[in-house]
Design a protein around this motif. Structure first.
Motif, PDB file in Angstrom:
ATOM      1  N   LEU A  40       0.822  -1.207   0.000  1.00 43.84           N
ATOM      2  CA  LEU A  40       0.000   0.000   0.000  1.00 43.84           C
ATOM      3  C   LEU A  40       0.861   1.264   0.000  1.00 43.84           C
ATOM      4  O   LEU A  40       0.510   2.261  -0.644  1.00 43.84           O
ATOM      5  CB  LEU A  40      -0.965  -0.009   1.183  1.00 43.84           C
ATOM      6  CG  LEU A  40      -2.017  -1.127   1.174  1.00 43.84           C
ATOM      7  CD1 LEU A  40      -2.878  -1.057   2.425  1.00 43.84           C
ATOM      8  CD2 LEU A  40      -2.862  -1.090  -0.074  1.00 43.84           C
ATOM      9  N   THR A  41       1.992   1.219   0.692  1.00 46.59           N
ATOM     10  CA  THR A  41       2.904   2.363   0.683  1.00 46.59           C
ATOM     11  C   THR A  41       3.449   2.594  -0.726  1.00 46.59           C
ATOM     12  O   THR A  41       3.529   3.741  -1.187  1.00 46.59           O
ATOM     13  CB  THR A  41       4.050   2.151   1.686  1.00 46.59           C
ATOM     14  OG1 THR A  41       3.497   1.966   2.993  1.00 46.59           O
ATOM     15  CG2 THR A  41       5.005   3.336   1.711  1.00 46.59           C
ATOM     16  N   ARG A  49       0.929   6.646  -6.961  1.00 47.01           N
ATOM     17  CA  ARG A  49      -0.128   7.623  -7.248  1.00 47.01           C
ATOM     18  C   ARG A  49       0.367   9.056  -7.111  1.00 47.01           C
ATOM     19  O   ARG A  49      -0.036   9.927  -7.873  1.00 47.01           O
ATOM     20  CB  ARG A  49      -1.329   7.394  -6.344  1.00 47.01           C
ATOM     21  CG  ARG A  49      -2.115   6.173  -6.760  1.00 47.01           C
ATOM     22  CD  ARG A  49      -3.441   6.102  -6.077  1.00 47.01           C
ATOM     23  NE  ARG A  49      -4.037   4.796  -6.304  1.00 47.01           N
ATOM     24  CZ  ARG A  49      -5.041   4.307  -5.636  1.00 47.01           C
ATOM     25  NH1 ARG A  49      -5.589   5.017  -4.670  1.00 47.01           N
ATOM     26  NH2 ARG A  49      -5.510   3.122  -5.905  1.00 47.01           N
ATOM     27  N   ALA A  50       1.221   9.290  -6.141  1.00 50.39           N
ATOM     28  CA  ALA A  50       1.767  10.640  -5.971  1.00 50.39           C
ATOM     29  C   ALA A  50       2.537  11.060  -7.222  1.00 50.39           C
ATOM     30  O   ALA A  50       2.402  12.200  -7.680  1.00 50.39           O
ATOM     31  CB  ALA A  50       2.661  10.711  -4.734  1.00 50.39           C
ATOM     32  N   LYS A  79       3.043  17.076   2.326  1.00 47.04           N
ATOM     33  CA  LYS A  79       2.888  16.012   3.323  1.00 47.04           C
ATOM     34  C   LYS A  79       1.405  15.683   3.533  1.00 47.04           C
ATOM     35  O   LYS A  79       1.014  14.511   3.553  1.00 47.04           O
ATOM     36  CB  LYS A  79       3.529  16.444   4.641  1.00 47.04           C
ATOM     37  CG  LYS A  79       3.504  15.414   5.734  1.00 47.04           C
ATOM     38  CD  LYS A  79       4.211  15.962   6.967  1.00 47.04           C
ATOM     39  CE  LYS A  79       4.248  14.976   8.098  1.00 47.04           C
ATOM     40  NZ  LYS A  79       4.896  15.557   9.288  1.00 47.04           N
ATOM     41  N   THR A  80       0.577  16.710   3.674  1.00 53.24           N
ATOM     42  CA  THR A  80      -0.859  16.499   3.862  1.00 53.24           C
ATOM     43  C   THR A  80      -1.457  15.810   2.641  1.00 53.24           C
ATOM     44  O   THR A  80      -2.290  14.910   2.772  1.00 53.24           O
ATOM     45  CB  THR A  80      -1.567  17.840   4.140  1.00 53.24           C
ATOM     46  OG1 THR A  80      -0.989  18.415   5.321  1.00 53.24           O
ATOM     47  CG2 THR A  80      -3.057  17.659   4.347  1.00 53.24           C
ATOM     48  N   TRP A  81      -1.040  16.222   1.462  1.00 52.66           N
ATOM     49  CA  TRP A  81      -1.525  15.609   0.220  1.00 52.66           C
ATOM     50  C   TRP A  81      -1.157  14.123   0.185  1.00 52.66           C
ATOM     51  O   TRP A  81      -1.993  13.279  -0.142  1.00 52.66           O
ATOM     52  CB  TRP A  81      -0.930  16.360  -0.969  1.00 52.66           C
ATOM     53  CG  TRP A  81      -1.413  15.925  -2.316  1.00 52.66           C
ATOM     54  CD1 TRP A  81      -2.674  16.051  -2.829  1.00 52.66           C
ATOM     55  CD2 TRP A  81      -0.629  15.312  -3.347  1.00 52.66           C
ATOM     56  NE1 TRP A  81      -2.711  15.555  -4.110  1.00 52.66           N
ATOM     57  CE2 TRP A  81      -1.465  15.100  -4.455  1.00 52.66           C
ATOM     58  CE3 TRP A  81       0.709  14.939  -3.431  1.00 52.66           C
ATOM     59  CZ2 TRP A  81      -1.022  14.517  -5.635  1.00 52.66           C
ATOM     60  CZ3 TRP A  81       1.152  14.366  -4.612  1.00 52.66           C
ATOM     61  CH2 TRP A  81       0.296  14.156  -5.701  1.00 52.66           C
ATOM     62  N   LEU A  82       0.088  13.785   0.546  1.00 52.66           N
ATOM     63  CA  LEU A  82       0.508  12.377   0.578  1.00 52.66           C
ATOM     64  C   LEU A  82      -0.329  11.569   1.573  1.00 52.66           C
ATOM     65  O   LEU A  82      -0.725  10.441   1.285  1.00 52.66           O
ATOM     66  CB  LEU A  82       1.983  12.261   0.964  1.00 52.66           C
ATOM     67  CG  LEU A  82       3.021  12.392  -0.129  1.00 52.66           C
ATOM     68  CD1 LEU A  82       4.425  12.304   0.462  1.00 52.66           C
ATOM     69  CD2 LEU A  82       2.840  11.346  -1.200  1.00 52.66           C
ATOM     70  N   ASN A 136      -6.854   7.383   1.582  1.00 53.55           N
ATOM     71  CA  ASN A 136      -7.766   6.859   0.560  1.00 53.55           C
ATOM     72  C   ASN A 136      -7.392   5.449   0.122  1.00 53.55           C
ATOM     73  O   ASN A 136      -8.265   4.605  -0.091  1.00 53.55           O
ATOM     74  CB  ASN A 136      -7.817   7.803  -0.642  1.00 53.55           C
ATOM     75  CG  ASN A 136      -8.487   9.113  -0.300  1.00 53.55           C
ATOM     76  OD1 ASN A 136      -9.272   9.205   0.635  1.00 53.55           O
ATOM     77  ND2 ASN A 136      -8.155  10.150  -1.054  1.00 53.55           N
ATOM     78  N   ILE A 137      -6.106   5.172   0.031  1.00 54.77           N
ATOM     79  CA  ILE A 137      -5.664   3.825  -0.351  1.00 54.77           C
ATOM     80  C   ILE A 137      -6.025   2.814   0.733  1.00 54.77           C
ATOM     81  O   ILE A 137      -6.488   1.714   0.436  1.00 54.77           O
ATOM     82  CB  ILE A 137      -4.150   3.831  -0.677  1.00 54.77           C
ATOM     83  CG1 ILE A 137      -3.961   4.488  -2.054  1.00 54.77           C
ATOM     84  CG2 ILE A 137      -3.558   2.430  -0.631  1.00 54.77           C
ATOM     85  CD1 ILE A 137      -2.529   4.684  -2.468  1.00 54.77           C
TER      86      ILE A 137
END
Length: 155
Positions: free
Chosen positions: A28-29, A35-36, A51-54, A60-61
């Motif tokens: 998952l990581t 995706r980033a 960081k918040t976006w990641l 979500n994942i």
């Protein structure tokens, strides 16, 4: 755009303590960073920090993982953490880890999310507030209340 070495351990720890399985957390990581990179053009620093976006992607994942697998964690299903990260060193034995896991399971999802972001994601109250749509002061109050609650339950 970002320092992989800086963010990988935080994202991994956050995911690990949500799924409690090493190989799943690793997969998952990897998905988070894939995706980033795939959606890097959609990142808008006016809306949130990188960081918040990641962590939004990571959240979500994990949510999609549970939705698609209809997984419910049983205490017997998780890996006991290795003692290589600082938070894991704070938990002396697998018995303590199991006890902490059971306490965390009693919390509502939003409270578990705040705990995971703060301690395993190493996010500030401000970053958490941005991530989950609360005021920073509310996150700070929630965190204080949760720590008192967990301490009382631990005894």
């Amino acid at each position: 755009m970002f320092d992989f070495e800086e963010y990988y351990p935080k994202i991994y720890n956050y995911i690990y303590y949500r799924v409690l399985h090493k190989e799943t957390a690793e997969d998952l990581t990897s998905d988070v960073f894939y995706r980033a990179l795939a959606y890097a053009a959609s990142f808008d620093e006016r809306k949130a920090s990188y960081k918040t976006w990641l962590f939004t992607i990571a959240h979500n994942i994990v949510a999609n993982y549970y939705r698609s697998n209809k997984n419910t964690l049983a205490i017997e299903d998780f890996d006991t953490p290795a003692a290589e990260n600082s938070i894991e060193e704070a938990i002396d034995t697998s018995e303590d880890f199991r006890r902490l896991f059971n306490l965390l399971k009693t919390l509502p999802e939003r409270e578990r999310e705040v705990i995971a972001l703060r301690f395993w994601g190493e996010m500030t109250h401000k970053e958490i507030a941005t991530r989950i749509g609360m005021r920073e002061k509310s996150v700070s109050s929630m965190m204080s209340r949760l720590i008192r609650k967990l301490r009382a339950l631990w005894i």
